[in-house]
Design a protein around this motif. Structure first.
Motif, PDB file in Angstrom:
ATOM      1  N   GLN A 204       0.851  -1.299  -0.172  1.00 49.16           N
ATOM      2  CA  GLN A 204       0.138  -0.289   0.087  1.00 49.16           C
ATOM      3  C   GLN A 204       0.793   1.058   0.065  1.00 49.16           C
ATOM      4  O   GLN A 204       1.741   1.334   0.862  1.00 49.16           O
ATOM      5  N   GLU A 205       0.685   2.253  -0.783  1.00 48.46           N
ATOM      6  CA  GLU A 205       1.200   3.424  -1.003  1.00 48.46           C
ATOM      7  C   GLU A 205       1.124   4.192   0.253  1.00 48.46           C
ATOM      8  O   GLU A 205      -0.090   4.569   0.924  1.00 48.46           O
ATOM      9  N   VAL A 206       2.041   4.809   0.864  1.00 45.88           N
ATOM     10  CA  VAL A 206       2.277   5.801   2.066  1.00 45.88           C
ATOM     11  C   VAL A 206       2.425   7.049   1.776  1.00 45.88           C
ATOM     12  O   VAL A 206       3.494   7.198   1.259  1.00 45.88           O
ATOM     13  N   ARG A 207       1.617   7.975   2.086  1.00 48.82           N
ATOM     14  CA  ARG A 207       1.816   9.259   2.062  1.00 48.82           C
ATOM     15  C   ARG A 207       2.149  10.095   3.345  1.00 48.82           C
ATOM     16  O   ARG A 207       1.198   9.870   4.044  1.00 48.82           O
ATOM     17  N   PRO A 208       3.349  10.813   3.090  1.00 41.82           N
ATOM     18  CA  PRO A 208       3.502  11.657   4.546  1.00 41.82           C
ATOM     19  C   PRO A 208       2.422  12.781   4.741  1.00 41.82           C
ATOM     20  O   PRO A 208       2.094  13.321   3.590  1.00 41.82           O
ATOM     21  N   LEU A 209       2.110  12.962   5.824  1.00 46.45           N
ATOM     22  CA  LEU A 209       1.156  14.112   6.325  1.00 46.45           C
ATOM     23  C   LEU A 209       1.870  14.968   7.365  1.00 46.45           C
ATOM     24  O   LEU A 209       1.879  14.390   8.516  1.00 46.45           O
ATOM     25  N   THR A 210       2.528  16.169   7.283  1.00 46.47           N
ATOM     26  CA  THR A 210       2.577  16.926   8.185  1.00 46.47           C
ATOM     27  C   THR A 210       1.636  17.585   8.981  1.00 46.47           C
ATOM     28  O   THR A 210       0.544  17.703   8.358  1.00 46.47           O
ATOM     29  N   LEU A 211       1.670  18.159  10.097  1.00 48.45           N
ATOM     30  CA  LEU A 211       0.949  18.950  10.717  1.00 48.45           C
ATOM     31  C   LEU A 211       0.345  20.153   9.857  1.00 48.45           C
ATOM     32  O   LEU A 211      -0.906  20.377   9.907  1.00 48.45           O
ATOM     33  N   GLN A 212       1.151  21.038   9.294  1.00 47.70           N
ATOM     34  CA  GLN A 212       0.785  22.015   8.521  1.00 47.70           C
ATOM     35  C   GLN A 212       0.026  21.716   7.459  1.00 47.70           C
ATOM     36  O   GLN A 212      -0.980  22.454   6.925  1.00 47.70           O
ATOM     37  N   GLN A 213       0.276  20.517   6.674  1.00 47.35           N
ATOM     38  CA  GLN A 213      -0.469  20.109   5.502  1.00 47.35           C
ATOM     39  C   GLN A 213      -2.017  19.570   6.135  1.00 47.35           C
ATOM     40  O   GLN A 213      -3.058  19.830   5.291  1.00 47.35           O
ATOM     41  N   ALA A 214      -1.963  19.113   7.357  1.00 46.60           N
ATOM     42  CA  ALA A 214      -3.177  18.958   7.909  1.00 46.60           C
ATOM     43  C   ALA A 214      -4.113  19.945   8.147  1.00 46.60           C
ATOM     44  O   ALA A 214      -5.243  19.973   8.005  1.00 46.60           O
ATOM     45  N   VAL A 215      -3.409  21.089   8.638  1.00 48.16           N
ATOM     46  CA  VAL A 215      -4.107  22.209   8.866  1.00 48.16           C
ATOM     47  C   VAL A 215      -4.887  22.883   7.698  1.00 48.16           C
ATOM     48  O   VAL A 215      -5.872  23.260   7.503  1.00 48.16           O
ATOM     49  N   GLU A 216      -3.927  22.997   6.488  1.00 53.08           N
ATOM     50  CA  GLU A 216      -4.399  23.462   5.368  1.00 53.08           C
ATOM     51  C   GLU A 216      -5.133  22.835   4.608  1.00 53.08           C
ATOM     52  O   GLU A 216      -6.312  23.444   4.170  1.00 53.08           O
ATOM     53  N   VAL A 217      -5.373  21.458   4.827  1.00 50.58           N
ATOM     54  CA  VAL A 217      -6.508  20.582   4.102  1.00 50.58           C
ATOM     55  C   VAL A 217      -7.833  20.956   5.000  1.00 50.58           C
ATOM     56  O   VAL A 217      -8.959  20.852   4.476  1.00 50.58           O
ATOM     57  N   ALA A 218      -7.499  21.120   6.297  1.00 52.04           N
ATOM     58  CA  ALA A 218      -8.882  21.114   7.042  1.00 52.04           C
ATOM     59  C   ALA A 218      -9.267  22.609   6.700  1.00 52.04           C
ATOM     60  O   ALA A 218     -10.646  22.700   6.797  1.00 52.04           O
ATOM     61  N   VAL A 219      -8.711  23.517   6.306  1.00 50.54           N
ATOM     62  CA  VAL A 219      -9.136  25.078   6.122  1.00 50.54           C
ATOM     63  C   VAL A 219      -9.944  25.033   4.735  1.00 50.54           C
ATOM     64  O   VAL A 219     -10.833  25.638   4.723  1.00 50.54           O
ATOM     65  N   ARG A 220      -9.240  24.218   3.985  1.00 49.75           N
ATOM     66  CA  ARG A 220     -10.083  23.980   2.677  1.00 49.75           C
ATOM     67  C   ARG A 220     -11.431  23.097   2.569  1.00 49.75           C
ATOM     68  O   ARG A 220     -12.035  23.144   1.772  1.00 49.75           O
ATOM     69  N   ASN A 221     -11.598  22.250   3.598  1.00 48.76           N
ATOM     70  CA  ASN A 221     -12.563  21.097   3.473  1.00 48.76           C
ATOM     71  C   ASN A 221     -13.287  20.855   4.671  1.00 48.76           C
ATOM     72  O   ASN A 221     -14.220  20.164   4.457  1.00 48.76           O
TER      73      ASN A 221
END
Length: 519
Positions: free
Chosen positions: A23-40
Motif C-alpha cells: 500500500q502506498e504511504v503518503r506523508p502528512l505533516t501538521l501544517q498540511q493537515a491544517v491547510e487541508v482542514a481549512v479548505r475542506n
C-alpha cells in the motif's frame, strides 16, 4: 483456552499486516493537515461562507447612496373593427395599429437609514471577518490537538510492539530453563499467557491508532484512508520560560476570539446609531421620462385622413371667405384667402406615409416630470423606540460577552501555563523512571537466567517497564497537548522555531497536499 487466545491474536495481526503490504504511504505533516482542514472542513466552510454575504451587504450600503433606476417598454397590436363594452359599441377602428411605448424612472432617497447604514454594514463586515479568523484559529487548534492524539496513539502501538517483543524474549528465557529442567513447566505457560496478553494489547493499540486517524481525517474534511497516510511531524520537549503576565498581555491584545468580540461590539454600537437615525427626516427626488409610437398599418387609411383634412380646410376657407364677404366691413382681422392652396397632392400623401413609419422606436416623447419631497416621521406606534431599545440591549450584551471572554482568557492562560510547567517536570521524572525500569528488567532477566529469582519477579519487572513506557509516553504528549491548549488560550504559536520537525525520509508516495477535496 490460552492457546486459542494466542492463535486468534496472531491471525488478526497477520490479516492486518497483509492489508498493509504494497500500500502506498503518503506523508502528512501538521501544517498540511491544517491547510487541508481549512479548505475542506464543512463546519468551518459554512462559517466562512458568511464573509461573501457581509461583503455584499457593505457594497449594498454604498449603493444606497446612488439613485435607483427602472426602465419599461411595451409593444402592442390592435386589430381593426368595432370596440365594444358589453353590448355598447364604443368606436369603429378602420385599420390595424402597431403601438409601442417606453418609460424611464429615476428615484433617489436620502435618510438616516442610508447615511448610518454604511458604517453599520462596514462594522458588520469587519465583525464577520474577525469571526471567520477566530473560527479558522479554532479549527487549527482542533486539528493540532487531534494530530497530537493520533501521534500519541501511533507511538502507543510502538510501545505495545516493544512490550510484545520483550514478552517473547522472556518466553524464550523461560522455555530455555524449562527445557533444561531448572524451572517448572507452569512457568512457560505463564510466560505464554503474558505473550498473548501483549498481542491483545497491541491489537487494541492498533485499533485506537486507526480510530484517531479517522477522527483526524474527519476534522480535515477528507477521507484518504488510515493505512495510506503516515504522520511525519515530530515535536521536541523544551523548557517553558514564558512569564504569565506576558502571555496574558498577548492574549488580551491579539487573541482572535477577543478581536472577534470587539468587532461584534463595534457592529452592535453601529446598529444603535442606525436605529437612532429613524428619527431623522428623509428626502426623496424622482424623475420620469416616457414616450410613445403609434403606426397605422393601412396606407389608404393614412392617405384618406390627409385628403379629408385638406377637404375640410378647403371647405372652411370658402366658408370664412363667404362670411367675410357677406358682412359689412368684413370679419374683424380676417383677410380673404386663396382656397386653391388647400388641394391634395401626392407629395402630401407620401409625407404622411413617411411620418406614419414610427414603429417601434421612433418615439414621440411625453413631457418629463420631476418631484422633490421631504418627510419627517412623527409617530410610528413606538416601533422606532422598540428597535432602539433592542439594539442597545444587544450592544450591552456584546460588551458583556467581551468582558467575559477577557476573564476566560486570563483564567485559561494561567491554568494552561501551570499545566505546561507541570507536564515538563513530569517528562523528566517519567524519563528517569523509564531508565530505572529498563535496568530493573535487565537485572531480573540475568537473575532469572541463573536461578536467583522466580518467574513472578521477572514478570513484575516486565510489568513495571511497560507501565513506565506508557507513563513516559503519556507525559511527553501531555506536555505537547497542554502546550497546544496554552497556544489556544494565548492566541499565538509558542513553540520555538525548529522545535517541530517533519520526518519524510523513506516514505513512499507524494505528500498529502492542501488542495480542496470534494466528497
Amino acid at each position: 483456552m490460552t492457546w486459542r487466545w494466542i492463535l486468534v491474536a496472531q491471525l488478526l495481526s497477520l490479516l492486518l499486516a497483509t492489508q498493509l503490504v504494497g500500500q502506498e504511504v503518503r506523508p502528512l505533516t501538521l501544517q498540511q493537515a491544517v491547510e487541508v482542514a481549512v479548505r475542506n472542513n464543512p463546519t468551518f466552510l459554512s462559517r466562512a461562507n458568511d464573509q461573501a454575504a457581509a461583503d455584499w451587504q457593505a457594497r449594498e450600503a454604498y449603493g444606497a447612496l446612488l439613485p435607483s433606476a427602472s426602465a419599461n417598454a411595451s409593444m402592442g397590436y390592435t386589430e381593426a373593427g368595432v370596440q365594444r363594452l358589453g353590448v355598447v359599441e364604443l368606436a369603429q377602428a378602420s385599420t390595424d395599429w402597431y403601438s409601442s411605448n417606453y418609460g424611464l424612472n429615476l428615484n433617489w432617497t436620502l435618510d438616516g437609514q442610508t447615511l448610518f447604514g454604511i458604517p453599520a454594514a462596514r462594522a458588520n463586515q469587519e465583525a464577520t471577518t474577525a469571526a471567520v479568523r477566530w473560527a479558522e484559529f479554532g479549527l487549527e487548534q482542533t486539528v493540532t490537538l487531534q494530530y497530537m492524539t493520533a501521534l500519541r496513539a501511533r507511538d502507543a502501538v510502538q510501545v505495545a510492539e516493544d512490550q510484545l517483543v520483550r514478552a517473547e524474549q522472556n518466553l524464550e528465557i523461560v522455555q530455555s530453563r524449562v527445557s533444561s529442567g531448572a524451572a517448572a513447566g507452569t512457568e512457560a505457560t505463564q510466560a505464554e499467557v503474558t505473550v498473548g496478553r501483549a498481542q491483545v494489547t497491541l491489537l487494541r493499540a492498533e485499533r485506537d491508532a486507526m480510530a484517531e486517524m479517522l477522527r483526524l481525517q474527519e476534522q480535515m474534511g477528507v477521507n484518504v484512508g488510515v493505512d495510506g497516510v503516515e504522520l511525519v511531524s515530530e515535536f521536541q520537549i523544551f523548557e517553558p520560560v514564558w512569564q504569565e503576565a506576558d502571555l496574558i498581555d498577548w492574549a488580551i491584545s491579539t487573541h482572535p476570539s477577543l478581536q472577534s468580540a470587539r468587532a461584534t461590539e463595534a457592529s452592535q454600537q453601529a446598529q444603535v446609531r442606525q436605529s437612532w437615525s429613524q428619527y431623522l427626516p428623509s428626502v426623496n427626488m424622482s424623475a420620469n421620462f416616457s414616450g410613445f409610437a403609434v403606426q397605422a398599418l393601412n396606407d389608404d387609411f393614412v392617405i384618406g385622413n390627409v385628403q379629408n383634412g385638406i377637404e375640410n380646410q378647403f371647405a372652411s376657407c370658402q366658408q370664412f371667405n363667404a362670411i367675410d364677404a357677406g358682412i359689412a366691413g368684413g370679419l374683424p382681422g380676417y383677410e380673404q384667402r386663396n382656397c386653391s392652396q388647400f388641394t391634395y397632392t401626392d407629395e402630401m400623401g407620401q409625407e404622411a406615409l413617411d411620418a406614419n413609419q414610427v414603429f417601434p422606436f421612433n418615439f414621440t416623447p411625453n413631457p418629463a416630470t420631476l418631484r422633490l419631497s421631504v418627510s419627517l416621521p412623527i409617530f410610528t406606534g413606538f416601533s422606532r423606540q422598540r428597535q432602539l431599545e433592542q439594539a442597545e440591549a444587544q450592544a450591552k450584551d456584546a460588551a458583556y460577552d467581551l468582558r467575559a471572554e477577557e476573564l476566560r482568557l486570563r483564567t485559561a492562560v494561567t491554568q494552561a501555563l501551570y499545566d505546561v510547567r507541570a507536564s515538563h517536570q513530569s517528562v523528566a521524572i517519567e524519563e528517569r523512571n523509564l531508565e530505572l525500569a529498563n535496568l530493573q528488567l535487565e537485572t531480573a532477566r540475568q537473575r532469572y537466567a541463573v536461578g536467583n529469582t522466580g518467574i513472578l519477579d521477572l514478570q513484575d519487572a516486565e510489568t513495571s517497564l511497560s507501565t513506565a513506557e506508557r507513563d513516559y509516553l503519556d507525559a511527553r504528549y501531555n506536555f505537547h497537548q497542554s502546550l497546544v491548549v496554552l497556544e489556544a488560550a494565548t492566541g499565538r504559536t509558542l513553540r520555538p522555531e525548529g522545535m517541530e520537525q517533519d520526518v519524510v525520509e523513506g516514505m513512499g508516495g507524494d505528500a498529502v497536499d492542501g488542495e480542496r477535496v470534494e466528497g
